[in-house]
Design an enzyme around this catalytic site. Structure first.
Site, PDB file in Angstrom:
ATOM      1  N   GLU A  63       0.849  -1.278  -0.049  1.00  0.00           N
ATOM      2  CA  GLU A  63       0.033  -0.058   0.066  1.00  0.00           C
ATOM      3  C   GLU A  63       0.721   1.232   0.237  1.00  0.00           C
ATOM      4  O   GLU A  63       1.836   1.249   0.550  1.00  0.00           O
ATOM      5  CB  GLU A  63      -0.769  -0.003   1.129  1.00  0.00           C
ATOM      6  CG  GLU A  63      -1.889  -1.062   1.292  1.00  0.00           C
ATOM      7  CD  GLU A  63      -2.394  -1.301   2.797  1.00  0.00           C
ATOM      8  OE1 GLU A  63      -3.674  -1.636   2.824  1.00  0.00           O
ATOM      9  OE2 GLU A  63      -1.874  -0.992   3.739  1.00  0.00           O
ATOM     10  N   ASP A 234      -7.125  -4.426   9.091  1.00  0.00           N
ATOM     11  CA  ASP A 234      -6.532  -3.371   8.379  1.00  0.00           C
ATOM     12  C   ASP A 234      -6.618  -3.499   6.838  1.00  0.00           C
ATOM     13  O   ASP A 234      -6.151  -2.707   5.966  1.00  0.00           O
ATOM     14  CB  ASP A 234      -5.130  -3.036   8.755  1.00  0.00           C
ATOM     15  CG  ASP A 234      -4.200  -4.359   8.637  1.00  0.00           C
ATOM     16  OD1 ASP A 234      -4.809  -5.252   8.064  1.00  0.00           O
ATOM     17  OD2 ASP A 234      -3.000  -4.097   8.831  1.00  0.00           O
TER      18      ASP A 234
END
Length: 346
Positions: A63, A234
């Site tokens: 990410e 997450d």
């Protein structure tokens, strides 16, 4: 050819980050990063905000987490690969960059594996200041991996916790955490189940790594008045709490557009009410109201927290030896003559 000052960017390696942390002290550094996050949350509306940009694979996720306040720009590269520990690798690694918006030039490059652990713990304890029961003394730490010690020390430093009840499906992880925290002033209690760990705890922190819809806590395990610090979920398809717990709790989040994709609330309707923490911190929304309220911080991590940590490190290394100048930017004598610079180096 020697690089000019304009070519050099301060770089904080893992070794220098560890030296910096020991120089400042773990608990002090967590507390000071939390203060920086709190200050930045108070000016939340001045930041560019976007959910992090993920690249998912069967093995994990990579990410990018960008944001800017109009003067500085920051981003973090971070991965999440739960299978890595079985191969002797970290589940999470990260690095980050800070840049000047006016010139676009980087002003800091740093490791963020250590720094992310500190900023995650700092965010948890900061939120606990607003949501946890007053005079809380005991925390359950469910999931005793790489983040656990940082969480325990953060709540000790900022929340007054003196007892931590540990549980992990891997007893070796619990033994590791308990051993690492010996001599810190915390009483460590190793437990054989999640149910045992939450006995008498006013704060429950869940931090597990498996990428699946897990049920670490069931509804019958959670009594009134507790604060749940759920930091393991997450990414899409990864949760820790039974849905019924969410329905009984007042839920607080960092950035709803991201949390609804990645957090515990991905199990709820898209319009389920949540409260943004920046609004609590600025006094625009209510946090803990009474002794029976269940508060839930559905934490997935957000770019502004990383921005705060980067700004903190940039200041902290000034005038120290805890960084090295990295020859990172081309700086020709004539900005239009990059090829000439190349040829002169031949």
């Amino acid at each position: 050819m020697q690089p000019s000052d304009k070519a050099l960017v301060p770089f904080v390696s893992v070794d220098n980050m560890m030296r910096l942390i020991h120089h400042i002290g773990v608990e002090r550094m967590i507390t000071e990063i939390a203060a920086q996050i709190e200050d930045d949350f108070k000016r939340w509306e001045s930041f560019d905000k976007t959910p992090r940009i993920p690249a998912h694979s069967p093995h994990g996720v990579i990410e990018l987490m960008p944001t800017s306040d109009g003067e500085a720009y920051g981003f973090k590269y971070v991965n999440g690969h739960p299978k890595n520990t079985s191969e002797g690798l970290q589940t999470v690694t990260a690095f980050g960059l800070l840049a000047d918006v006016y010139t676009g030039y980087p002003t800091l490059l740093t490791e963020m594996t250590m720094l992310t652990a500190l900023r995650t713990a700092a965010t948890s304890a900061l939120v606990g200041k607003y949501l946890a029961p007053k005079n809380a003394s005991t925390m359950a730490m469910i999931g005793n991996g790489a983040q656990s010690e940082f969480q325990c020390l953060a709540f000790k430093a900022m929340g007054g916790i003196d007892t931590v009840r540990l549980y992990d499906i891997d007893p070796a992880a619990t033994a590791k955490c308990a051993a690492n925290l010996q001599g810190t002033g915390l009483k460590m209690v190793s437990c054989r189940s999640a149910e045992e760990a939450i006995e008498g705890a006013q704060i429950i922190t869940t931090c597990t790594a498996d990428k699946k819809y897990a049920t670490i806590l069931t509804d019958n395990m959670v009594g009134p008045g507790v604060h749940i610090n759920a930091i393991g979920g997450d990414c899409p398809g990864k949760t820790e709490l039974h849905r019924d717990i969410l329905l009984r709790s007042d839920i607080f989040v960092e950035y709803p557009e991201q949390t609804r994709i990645e957090g515990e609330i991905q199990a709820l309707d898209p319009d389920h009410p949540v409260t943004e923490m920046w609004q609590v911190i600025t006094g625009q929304a209510e946090g803990r109201r009474d002794d029976r309220q269940i508060t839930l911080f559905d934490s997935v991590g957000f770019a502004i927290e990383d921005f705060s940590a980067l700004r903190y490190v940039k200041r902290a290394i000034e005038g120290t030896e805890f960084f090295e100048p990295l020859d990172m930017l081309a700086d020709p004598d004539d900005p239009r003559d990059l090829f000439g610079m190349l040829m002169r180096a031949k």
